[in-house]
Design a protein around this motif. Structure first.
Motif, PDB file in Angstrom:
ATOM      1  N   ASN A  79       0.805  -1.218   0.000  1.00 14.90           N
ATOM      2  CA  ASN A  79       0.000   0.000   0.000  1.00 14.90           C
ATOM      3  C   ASN A  79       0.839   1.270   0.000  1.00 14.90           C
ATOM      4  N   SER A  80       2.151   1.130  -0.143  1.00 16.82           N
ATOM      5  CA  SER A  80       2.997   2.314  -0.266  1.00 16.82           C
ATOM      6  C   SER A  80       2.679   3.036  -1.570  1.00 16.82           C
ATOM      7  N   VAL A  81       2.835   4.340  -1.552  1.00 19.11           N
ATOM      8  CA  VAL A  81       2.522   5.167  -2.726  1.00 19.11           C
ATOM      9  C   VAL A  81       3.828   5.565  -3.394  1.00 19.11           C
ATOM     10  N   HIS A  82       3.965   5.239  -4.673  1.00 18.02           N
ATOM     11  CA  HIS A  82       5.238   5.526  -5.355  1.00 18.02           C
ATOM     12  C   HIS A  82       5.048   6.056  -6.774  1.00 18.02           C
ATOM     13  N   THR A  83       3.860   6.542  -7.095  1.00 19.92           N
ATOM     14  CA  THR A  83       3.664   7.194  -8.385  1.00 19.92           C
ATOM     15  C   THR A  83       3.145   8.602  -8.156  1.00 19.92           C
ATOM     16  N   LEU A  84       3.440   9.477  -9.094  1.00 15.31           N
ATOM     17  CA  LEU A  84       2.990  10.870  -8.980  1.00 15.31           C
ATOM     18  C   LEU A  84       1.461  10.959  -8.972  1.00 15.31           C
ATOM     19  N   PRO A  85       0.750  10.286  -9.884  1.00 13.62           N
ATOM     20  CA  PRO A  85      -0.718  10.350  -9.827  1.00 13.62           C
ATOM     21  C   PRO A  85      -1.278   9.766  -8.529  1.00 13.62           C
ATOM     22  N   GLY A  86      -0.649   8.683  -8.045  1.00 11.26           N
ATOM     23  CA  GLY A  86      -1.134   8.064  -6.822  1.00 11.26           C
ATOM     24  C   GLY A  86      -1.033   8.986  -5.620  1.00 11.26           C
ATOM     25  N   ALA A 135      13.515   9.578  -6.471  1.00 15.78           N
ATOM     26  CA  ALA A 135      12.146   9.131  -6.673  1.00 15.78           C
ATOM     27  C   ALA A 135      11.419   9.228  -5.330  1.00 15.78           C
ATOM     28  N   PHE A 136      10.123   9.076  -5.324  1.00 17.88           N
ATOM     29  CA  PHE A 136       9.435   9.094  -4.045  1.00 17.88           C
ATOM     30  C   PHE A 136       8.658   7.793  -3.863  1.00 17.88           C
ATOM     31  N   ARG A 137       8.707   7.341  -2.621  1.00 17.24           N
ATOM     32  CA  ARG A 137       7.961   6.167  -2.199  1.00 17.24           C
ATOM     33  C   ARG A 137       7.606   6.400  -0.735  1.00 17.24           C
ATOM     34  N   LEU A 138       6.322   6.363  -0.416  1.00 16.79           N
ATOM     35  CA  LEU A 138       5.874   6.714   0.921  1.00 16.79           C
ATOM     36  C   LEU A 138       5.031   5.577   1.496  1.00 16.79           C
ATOM     37  N   SER A 139       5.385   5.158   2.697  1.00 17.51           N
ATOM     38  CA  SER A 139       4.659   4.088   3.370  1.00 17.51           C
ATOM     39  C   SER A 139       3.373   4.635   3.988  1.00 17.51           C
ATOM     40  N   PRO A 140       2.395   3.766   4.253  1.00 18.14           N
ATOM     41  CA  PRO A 140       1.199   4.224   4.967  1.00 18.14           C
ATOM     42  C   PRO A 140       1.526   4.882   6.310  1.00 18.14           C
ATOM     43  N   CYS A 206      14.795   1.305  -0.795  1.00 19.29           N
ATOM     44  CA  CYS A 206      14.406   1.694   0.564  1.00 19.29           C
ATOM     45  C   CYS A 206      12.882   1.627   0.684  1.00 19.29           C
ATOM     46  N   PRO A 207      12.359   1.467   1.907  1.00 20.54           N
ATOM     47  CA  PRO A 207      10.905   1.504   2.084  1.00 20.54           C
ATOM     48  C   PRO A 207      10.326   2.881   1.833  1.00 20.54           C
ATOM     49  N   VAL A 208      11.136   3.918   2.046  1.00 21.12           N
ATOM     50  CA  VAL A 208      10.739   5.313   1.797  1.00 21.12           C
ATOM     51  C   VAL A 208      11.986   6.031   1.293  1.00 21.12           C
ATOM     52  N   TYR A 209      11.823   6.931   0.344  1.00 21.80           N
ATOM     53  CA  TYR A 209      12.966   7.662  -0.185  1.00 21.80           C
ATOM     54  C   TYR A 209      13.009   9.082   0.370  1.00 21.80           C
ATOM     55  N   CYS A 210      14.170   9.441   0.935  1.00 22.04           N
ATOM     56  CA  CYS A 210      14.380  10.782   1.491  1.00 22.04           C
ATOM     57  C   CYS A 210      14.790  11.739   0.380  1.00 22.04           C
ATOM     58  N   GLY A 220      17.213   4.182  -5.160  1.00 18.28           N
ATOM     59  CA  GLY A 220      15.906   4.406  -5.757  1.00 18.28           C
ATOM     60  C   GLY A 220      15.894   4.213  -7.261  1.00 18.28           C
ATOM     61  N   THR A 221      14.724   4.428  -7.831  1.00 19.87           N
ATOM     62  CA  THR A 221      14.572   4.303  -9.273  1.00 19.87           C
ATOM     63  C   THR A 221      15.090   5.559  -9.970  1.00 19.87           C
TER      64      THR A 221
END
Length: 501
Positions: A79-86, A135-140, A206-210, A220-221
């Motif tokens: 359920n992590s969010v990793h797309t710009l539209p998401g 890139a960005f990836r954000l956990s719940p 990483c689970p989240v990208y700083c 990251g990607t």
């Protein structure tokens, strides 16, 4: 030292979420004492804890998620969010109708002019995201601890979700590899900057990208500004790194990092740990992870054995007279929750040493109140406040960097707030072989131009300059700094032309 990392700077294929699970196939096997399902459960009573409780319920899409669901590491990752539209869609569901202004304006300057509505906020984010090196990836968990009623001022949002900022002005000293790691890599995936310590790059994920990652050349990607060098979590790629460590008896200390070890499977952690423990001259190793701060559920997920594996390695190491510890990265008290506290309590009860390494960040922890709260929060969780790093000069994250004077002032203010052994060391990680130096050891600090010199015995009399962010300087000083670097580039170009002739 010849660099082999540089040979890997090529355009990578995108990294998919299932990569780590797939990479386990072909492992030589795992020790059955690691990963055993623990009997103790850490779930039901937690729901009643206040004031946070089901703190994720403020996010509409997760408002009905139970404690057991939220504690699932697999659920967190899926359920992590990793797309710009998401991320844009999620923000539309949580942002207030009117965005509160930034307070107070930074040195009298409004950082986000024109961001008044949710549409303004999302538009600013989408523009900034296109130019960000990470890139960005954000956990719940991270998305749930952000105060969405006041997003411009939120210290967690600042770290992970970029906005167009008038102070994010590129410094001419900026780079994607500020510590010169690529130049200190004798074997691809090993960073050897210290005589007796090296870093083992186990993964690039990483689970989240700083936003402020000093390893943006790899982690990251791929992004528009950066072609990434990636390190896959595969035994065949790890083997040359182990061989280098085995044939280098001067090495006593290894940091397993990346990327983040939190996304390695328990079998992979066990394999890495067992291999290092078997090397006679390795006396200690550290498992580096930001997971405790950004996705702590894995620490108390009853269906996941990552923490059991770490505890097993720590106990095995103690019996061998070797140290196995965890180094984590929490920058603001707001990143923690009751889940974090229960996870760190489990590690404490089992005798695992946990140390925290923060980065001094503008609007996140560069005030006395923010830093004092962080130090006390960590101490109460039995996590040693180990380092507070001065921010590296990384392209694309200048709005987060602070002047060196912030570090000096905070160290003076914090020093009498708690026991001496709980006072963090405020340091600058000097590029190359010099390593971490106390920020108070800076020489010739010119606050007008925002520049200071650092030296160390291994630099043999040479100095390395640290430059404050341009936003912290007057307009005249900014022009003078830009002119200084323009002259240097001109001199270097003239020298190269003369050499070629």
């Amino acid at each position: 030292m010849t660099s082999h990392l540089a040979q890997g700077l090529q355009r990578p294929r995108s990294i998919i979420p299932g990569l780590l699970q797939a990479s386990i196939r072909g492992f030589p096997g795992s020790n059955p004492c690691y990963g055993a399902r623990r009997a103790r459960q850490y779930t039901a009573a937690s729901e009643q804890e206040t004031p946070q409780g089901r703190y994720w319920a403020k996010i509409p899409r997760w408002k009905d998620s139970s404690v057991d669901t939220f504690l699932s590491h697999k659920w967190q990752m899926s359920n992590s969010v990793h797309t710009l539209p998401g991320l844009s869609d999620l923000m539309r569901s949580v942002l207030p109708e009117k965005i509160p202004p930034q307070r107070p304006p930074l040195r009298g300057q409004e950082e986000y002019p024109g961001v008044l509505t949710p549409d303004d906020f999302i538009r600013s984010f989408e523009v900034a995201a296109q130019m960000a090196p990470m890139a960005f990836r954000l956990s719940p968990h991270i998305l749930s601890v952000i105060d969405w009623t006041d997003p411009l001022n939120d210290p967690v949002r600042r770290q992970f979700i970029p906005l167009e900022s008038v102070i994010n002005v590129a410094h001419p000293a900026g780079t994607f590899d500020p510590l010169q790691e690529v130049d200190h890599s004798p074997v691809r995936g090993v960073i050897h900057r210290y005589p007796n310590k090296a870093l083992f790059m186990a993964t690039s994920i990483c689970p989240v990208y700083c936003r402020f990652c000093f390893r943006s050349y790899s982690v990251g990607t791929e992004t528009k500004p950066v072609k990434k060098m990636r390190f896959l979590p595969l035994v065949k790629q790890w083997e040359p790194r182990f061989e280098y460590i085995e044939r280098t008896p001067s090495l006593h200390d290894i940091v397993i990092s990346g990327g983040d070890t939190y996304l390695l499977e328990p079998e992979q952690i066990a394999y890495l740990g067992d291999r290092l423990l078997k090397i006679p001259h390795i006396k200690r190793f550290r498992i580096a992870t930001k997971g405790l701060g950004v996705s702590p559920s894995r620490l108390i997920d009853p269906n996941d054995s990552w923490i059991d594996t770490v505890i097993g390695l720590s106990k095995k190491g103690r019996k061998m007279g070797k140290e196995v510890c965890v180094h984590t990265h929490i920058n603001n008290k707001q990143e923690t929750s009751w889940i974090t506290r229960q996870g760190t309590q489990r590690l404490y009860e089992e005798g695992v040493t946990v140390r925290n390494q923060s980065v001094l960040l503008n609007g996140v922890n560069n005030t006395f109140d923010q830093m004092s709260e962080l130090v006390h929060t960590l101490s109460d969780m039995h996590v040693e406040p180990y380092y507070v790093y001065q921010g590296d000069v990384i392209r694309g994250a200048e709005d987060l960097r602070t002047p060196l004077s912030d570090s000096h002032e905070l160290e003076h203010q914090i020093r009498d707030q708690t026991a001496g052994f709980l006072i963090p060391r405020f340091v600058y990680d000097v590029p190359g072989p010099a390593g971490k130096r106390p920020t108070l050891s800076a020489q010739n600090y010119d606050r007008k131009l925002g520049v200071a010199d650092f030296t160390a015995p291994r630099l043999r009399g040479h100095h390395v300059k640290y430059w404050d962010p341009l936003w912290s300087l007057s307009e005249d000083a900014q022009k003078e700094v830009q002119s200084y670097f323009a002259d240097r580039r001109s001199d270097q170009a003239s020298y190269q032309m003369a050499s070629a002739a």
